[in-house]
Design a protein around this motif. Structure first.
Motif, mmCIF file in Angstrom:
data_model
loop_
_atom_site.group_PDB
_atom_site.id
_atom_site.type_symbol
_atom_site.label_atom_id
_atom_site.label_comp_id
_atom_site.label_asym_id
_atom_site.label_seq_id
_atom_site.Cartn_x
_atom_site.Cartn_y
_atom_site.Cartn_z
ATOM 1 N N PHE A 245 0.832 -1.218 0.000
ATOM 2 C CA PHE A 245 0.000 0.000 0.000
ATOM 3 C C PHE A 245 0.856 1.253 0.000
ATOM 4 C CE2 PHE A 245 -2.752 3.283 1.784
ATOM 5 C CZ PHE A 245 -3.926 3.083 1.081
ATOM 6 N N LYS A 246 2.152 1.137 0.331
ATOM 7 C CA LYS A 246 3.029 2.306 0.337
ATOM 8 C C LYS A 246 3.168 2.924 -1.054
ATOM 9 C CE LYS A 246 5.615 0.785 4.410
ATOM 10 N NZ LYS A 246 6.806 0.066 4.892
ATOM 11 N N VAL A 247 2.840 2.165 -2.092
ATOM 12 C CA VAL A 247 2.782 2.753 -3.439
ATOM 13 C C VAL A 247 1.761 3.887 -3.440
ATOM 14 C CG1 VAL A 247 2.108 2.319 -5.834
ATOM 15 C CG2 VAL A 247 3.504 0.639 -4.588
ATOM 16 N N ILE A 248 0.628 3.666 -2.796
ATOM 17 C CA ILE A 248 -0.441 4.669 -2.747
ATOM 18 C C ILE A 248 -0.073 5.799 -1.798
ATOM 19 C CG2 ILE A 248 -2.861 5.003 -2.115
ATOM 20 C CD1 ILE A 248 -3.189 1.966 -2.965
ATOM 21 N N PRO B 271 -11.415 2.219 4.532
ATOM 22 C CA PRO B 271 -12.298 2.946 5.451
ATOM 23 C C PRO B 271 -11.611 4.210 5.959
ATOM 24 C CG PRO B 271 -12.163 0.602 5.999
ATOM 25 C CD PRO B 271 -11.095 0.874 5.008
ATOM 26 N N ALA B 272 -12.364 5.290 6.050
ATOM 27 C CA ALA B 272 -11.795 6.553 6.539
ATOM 28 C C ALA B 272 -11.243 6.351 7.949
ATOM 29 C CB ALA B 272 -12.864 7.634 6.552
ATOM 30 N N PRO B 273 -9.959 6.689 8.185
ATOM 31 C CA PRO B 273 -9.374 6.517 9.518
ATOM 32 C C PRO B 273 -10.144 7.315 10.565
ATOM 33 C CG PRO B 273 -7.655 6.924 7.892
ATOM 34 C CD PRO B 273 -8.959 7.187 7.212
ATOM 35 N N ARG B 274 -10.378 6.674 11.723
ATOM 36 C CA ARG B 274 -11.136 7.324 12.779
ATOM 37 C C ARG B 274 -10.261 8.189 13.677
ATOM 38 N NH1 ARG B 274 -14.204 1.668 14.016
ATOM 39 N NH2 ARG B 274 -12.015 1.036 13.967
ATOM 40 N N ASP B 275 -8.955 7.992 13.614
ATOM 41 C CA ASP B 275 -8.045 8.814 14.418
ATOM 42 C C ASP B 275 -6.655 8.733 13.794
ATOM 43 O OD1 ASP B 275 -6.973 6.325 15.212
ATOM 44 O OD2 ASP B 275 -8.303 6.236 16.941
ATOM 45 N N GLU B 276 -5.693 9.391 14.402
ATOM 46 C CA GLU B 276 -4.338 9.442 13.869
ATOM 47 C C GLU B 276 -3.675 8.060 13.899
ATOM 48 O OE1 GLU B 276 -2.649 11.941 12.296
ATOM 49 O OE2 GLU B 276 -4.669 12.798 12.297
ATOM 50 N N THR B 277 -4.016 7.259 14.885
ATOM 51 C CA THR B 277 -3.437 5.912 14.953
ATOM 52 C C THR B 277 -3.895 5.065 13.781
ATOM 53 O OG1 THR B 277 -3.391 6.033 17.373
ATOM 54 C CG2 THR B 277 -3.193 3.850 16.384
ATOM 55 N N GLU B 278 -5.187 5.121 13.470
ATOM 56 C CA GLU B 278 -5.700 4.380 12.313
ATOM 57 C C GLU B 278 -5.103 4.910 11.017
ATOM 58 O OE1 GLU B 278 -9.800 3.766 11.616
ATOM 59 O OE2 GLU B 278 -9.977 2.197 13.130
ATOM 60 N N LYS B 279 -4.918 6.201 10.949
ATOM 61 C CA LYS B 279 -4.325 6.794 9.744
ATOM 62 C C LYS B 279 -2.911 6.272 9.545
ATOM 63 C CE LYS B 279 -3.128 11.310 7.756
ATOM 64 N NZ LYS B 279 -3.157 12.780 8.003
ATOM 65 N N ALA B 280 -2.144 6.188 10.658
ATOM 66 C CA ALA B 280 -0.774 5.679 10.570
ATOM 67 C C ALA B 280 -0.765 4.232 10.113
ATOM 68 C CB ALA B 280 -0.092 5.825 11.932
ATOM 69 N N ALA B 281 -1.675 3.409 10.663
ATOM 70 C CA ALA B 281 -1.742 2.008 10.266
ATOM 71 C C ALA B 281 -2.147 1.874 8.802
ATOM 72 C CB ALA B 281 -2.728 1.263 11.164
ATOM 73 N N ALA B 282 -3.113 2.706 8.381
ATOM 74 C CA ALA B 282 -3.566 2.645 6.989
ATOM 75 C C ALA B 282 -2.448 3.008 6.020
ATOM 76 C CB ALA B 282 -4.758 3.570 6.787
ATOM 77 N N ALA B 283 -1.572 3.932 6.418
ATOM 78 C CA ALA B 283 -0.490 4.382 5.537
ATOM 79 C C ALA B 283 0.463 3.254 5.176
ATOM 80 C CB ALA B 283 0.278 5.524 6.194
ATOM 81 N N ILE B 284 0.511 2.207 6.013
ATOM 82 C CA ILE B 284 1.379 1.067 5.716
ATOM 83 C C ILE B 284 0.539 -0.189 5.419
ATOM 84 C CG2 ILE B 284 3.350 1.964 6.988
ATOM 85 C CD1 ILE B 284 2.585 0.161 9.335
ATOM 86 N N GLY B 285 -0.724 0.038 4.993
ATOM 87 C CA GLY B 285 -1.562 -1.065 4.528
ATOM 88 C C GLY B 285 -2.050 -2.001 5.594
ATOM 89 N N ASN C 104 8.622 1.302 7.708
ATOM 90 C CA ASN C 104 7.298 1.607 8.267
ATOM 91 C C ASN C 104 7.284 2.939 8.999
ATOM 92 O OD1 ASN C 104 6.133 -0.774 7.348
ATOM 93 N ND2 ASN C 104 6.584 -1.890 9.231
ATOM 94 N N THR C 105 8.295 3.152 9.853
ATOM 95 C CA THR C 105 8.278 4.356 10.693
ATOM 96 C C THR C 105 8.330 5.623 9.847
ATOM 97 O OG1 THR C 105 10.690 4.204 11.001
ATOM 98 C CG2 THR C 105 9.271 3.146 12.664
ATOM 99 N N ALA C 106 9.086 5.598 8.765
ATOM 100 C CA ALA C 106 9.154 6.771 7.899
ATOM 101 C C ALA C 106 7.781 7.097 7.322
ATOM 102 C CB ALA C 106 10.160 6.544 6.778
ATOM 103 N N PHE C 107 7.073 6.097 6.855
ATOM 104 C CA PHE C 107 5.778 6.343 6.231
ATOM 105 C C PHE C 107 4.719 6.719 7.253
ATOM 106 C CE2 PHE C 107 7.814 4.830 2.519
ATOM 107 C CZ PHE C 107 7.065 5.313 1.459
ATOM 108 N N VAL C 108 4.821 6.175 8.444
ATOM 109 C CA VAL C 108 3.904 6.568 9.516
ATOM 110 C C VAL C 108 4.090 8.049 9.846
ATOM 111 C CG1 VAL C 108 3.542 6.317 12.003
ATOM 112 C CG2 VAL C 108 3.561 4.288 10.532
ATOM 113 N N LEU C 109 5.345 8.473 9.965
ATOM 114 C CA LEU C 109 5.614 9.870 10.310
ATOM 115 C C LEU C 109 5.262 10.814 9.166
ATOM 116 C CD1 LEU C 109 9.032 9.334 12.136
ATOM 117 C CD2 LEU C 109 6.819 9.878 13.193
#
Length: 622
Positions: A389-392, A483-497, A443-448
């Motif tokens: 998913f990091k391609v996206i 699914p639209a992330p419900r918070d910043e934690t979900e957004k970080a997880a979504a960023a790495i699929g 992972n950490t780079a893409f999360v940040l």
């Protein structure tokens, strides 16, 4: 005023009037005493198969009245009957009512005939005067009804060039005759060693109540070339026998098996689904395209309804003009499909490989393992895509102004919303560049980096790659969801699929294809479905995205495939389930020479170690 004798009056009633009269029949008490009411009641009983009620409405019913009606139904294999009232002509004590009968014949369809009921009035009641002509106007005493039925050859499933992928041929059924078996253990051992037949399955078959010791019991069908290989080992074993039979064949054993599907005897469940044109004993599609497009491939049968006189004279009462099946034109390319099959050959865990044309979205190959499981993982399996998913995410970052050489931080651990995210095997690259972070799947780079994106930037990028877009490639495939992330934690997880992000291998192949072409196209398996949904990547992102994905192979987590010229892609190691550590699926998505593809090994572990060698084998074969 001139008076008209009722006895001499003849009345004609139209269909509309007849239906109106039928509607006026009283519900309670004695029904109205008209000939139409009697006919309606008789035909309703006929339609409901209530022979006893019918017989009670007949004046002087002939012997074996019910048996004659039942034989008519059985000989023609009538499933249902319905009737429409026609005209009535009656005098004081007699009447004739015409009707149209529509009998649905199992395996042939609807047979329409026009008939008439003659009635007589006695003691204030109308009775049916029954003769065989009630069944059909040409029928007489002693006549028998019969039918014929012919099915035309099943149409072929074609590849992308219009060449048949299926043909009629022969297979060998390998089975046993229980009374000839001298040693069950020897039979079980031979079938397991040569054909992989589970001994427990053999025992279950042999112990089934329906098995006769003197009859041949089929165990497995094999192609002629496989039979020639195993016959020397199986033929000497007492109790094992072989039979030839006609079968629908593909280019090779297991070739696109889940996608093309298989054919066989129609099941009771399918008889209900497919309708009256089918009957027990028919050969139909049981899975894949063979099932999904059964009516198109099979066409419709031809046949006749016949009446045979005691003299032997045969009259044809009705004809069914059959229609040949129509070939199904797929987008599969045999050479690409063969490369996909070879690439996952020998993989012991469930796996899938699917490839698409990057310029059109046409599906070129679909391979799923194991073959004995019905799940077509490539099309219907939904998995967290992990780092593929990091391609996206990278496209979203590029859209926001980053470049491959933009700064990125890759610490060993990054904490977002109280949750700690880590890199594979504790890697860290410190202060580095986006290119390095992407190539080594940090992972950490893409999360940040994702934390700095606008609220809907990641979702918008996902939609540009077809996430949350409905499409139908020709067989069921649920696509991908973000699914639209419900918070910043979900957004970080979504960023790495991870998190709640899910995608099929087919969809991730379309993501890889979009990265090469710059435009996402809904993948399609049938030529007629070419005009599906599509979307363009953000302006200016295609070229840097290509560079990032090429770096994965030349210097990063996919460098095990560095020897394949022009290959670019992204590895993925996607966590799922529970446990410590969490199990992971192994992914690789990539493209080469206009072909985008995805490799998935369920529970396979690390994408760079497990999926990349499969991808390299596939890409090198193209």
């Amino acid at each position: 005023m001139r008076r008209v004798s009722r006895r001499g009056l003849r009345v004609g009633v139209s269909v509309a009037a007849a239906l109106f009269l039928a509607a006026c029949v009283t519900v309670r008490g004695r029904p109205a005493e008209g000939p139409l009411d009697a006919v309606q009641a008789y035909l309703q009983a006929w339609a409901g198969g209530d022979l006893a009620t019918m017989e009670r409405m007949v004046a002087e019913p002939p012997p074996h009245f019910a048996a004659q009606h039942q034989r008519f139904r059985d000989d023609l294999r009538i499933v249902t009957s319905r009737f429409e009232l026609g005209r009535v002509e009656h005098e004081a004590e007699s009447a004739v009512v015409t009707f149209r009968a529509l009998h649905v014949l199992r395996g042939l369809g609807e047979w329409e005939m026009n008939g008439a009921l003659h009635l007589v009035r006695r003691e204030g009641r109308w009775w049916v005067r029954w003769t065989p002509a009630v069944l059909h106007p040409e029928a007489r005493e002693g006549d028998r009804f019969s039918r014929t039925r012919t099915r035309l050859e099943r149409a072929a499933i074609l590849d992308g060039d219009g060449v048949p992928l299926t043909r009629q041929g022969e297979v060998i059924t390998i089975g046993v005759e229980p009374r000839r078996i001298q040693n069950r253990a020897a039979v079980a051992s031979a079938l397991q060693a040569q054909l992989g037949v589970d001994p427990a399955r053999l025992e279950k078959v042999l112990n089934a109540p329906s098995v006769s010791p003197e009859h041949f019991v089929p165990i497995i069908d094999v192609r002629l070339e496989r039979y020639q290989q195993v016959r020397p080992a199986l033929a000497p074993v007492p109790g094992i026998f072989f039979r030839r039979k006609s079968a629908r064949l593909t280019p090779a054993g297991g070739f696109a098996a889940h996608t093309l599907g298989r054919v066989g005897d129609v099941t009771a469940e399918l008889l209900t689904q497919l309708g009256p044109l089918y009957q027990p004993g028919d050969i139909v599609g049981l899975s894949g395209l063979e099932l999904a497009y059964e009516p198109q491939l099979a066409g419709s049968p031809s046949g006749e309804v016949r009446l045979t006189r005691p003299s032997g004279e045969v009259r044809v009462l009705g004809r069914f003009e059959g229609t040949p099946g129509t070939p199904l034109h797929t987008t599969l390319r045999p050479e690409v499909q063969s490369a996909a099959e070879a690439a996952i050959e020998g993989v012991t865990q469930p796996a899938a490989l699917v490839a698409v044309d990057t310029g059109t979205g046409a599906i070129l190959a679909v391979a799923s393992r194991p073959l004995e499981q019905p799940l077509n993982r490539a099309l219907t399996g939904r998995y967290p895509p992990g780092s593929t998913f990091k391609v996206i995410t990278a496209e979203a970052l590029l859209t926001g102004g980053m470049r491959p050489d933009s700064p990125a931080s890759c610490p060993a651990v990054a904490t977002v919303g109280g949750k700690s995210f880590r890199n594979f095997e504790g890697e860290e690259f410190g202060n580095t560049r986006l290119r390095v972070a992407f190539a080594h799947s940090c992972n950490t780079a893409f999360v940040l980096l994702a934390a700095g994106l606008a609220p809907d930037a990641l979702g918008a990028a996902a939609r540009r790659f077809g996430f949350d877009v409905e499409y139908y490639p020709g067989l069921p495939s649920p696509g991908a969801s973000f699914p639209a992330p419900r918070d910043e934690t979900e957004k970080a997880a979504a960023a790495i699929g991870q998190g709640r992000v899910l995608a099929t291998p087919l969809h991730m192949a379309s993501v890889a294809a979009a990265a090469e072409s710059g435009r996402w196209r809904a993948p399609y398996l049938l030529a007629e479905l070419e005009d599906g949904p599509r979307a363009s990547l953000a302006a200016g992102t295609r070229t840097p995205l290509l560079a990032l994905m090429r770096a994965v192979v030349t210097e990063g987590s996919g460098k095990a495939a560095a020897g394949v010229a022009g290959l670019a892609g992204k590895t993925g190691t996607a966590e799922f389930g529970s446990g410590t550590p969490l199990p992971t699926h192994a992914w690789f998505i990539g493209f080469r020479n206009g072909i985008g593809f995805a490799v998935l090994v369920e529970g396979g572990g690390v994408g760079g170690r497990v999926a990349v060698p499969i991808a390299a084998k596939f890409a090198a074969a193209l």
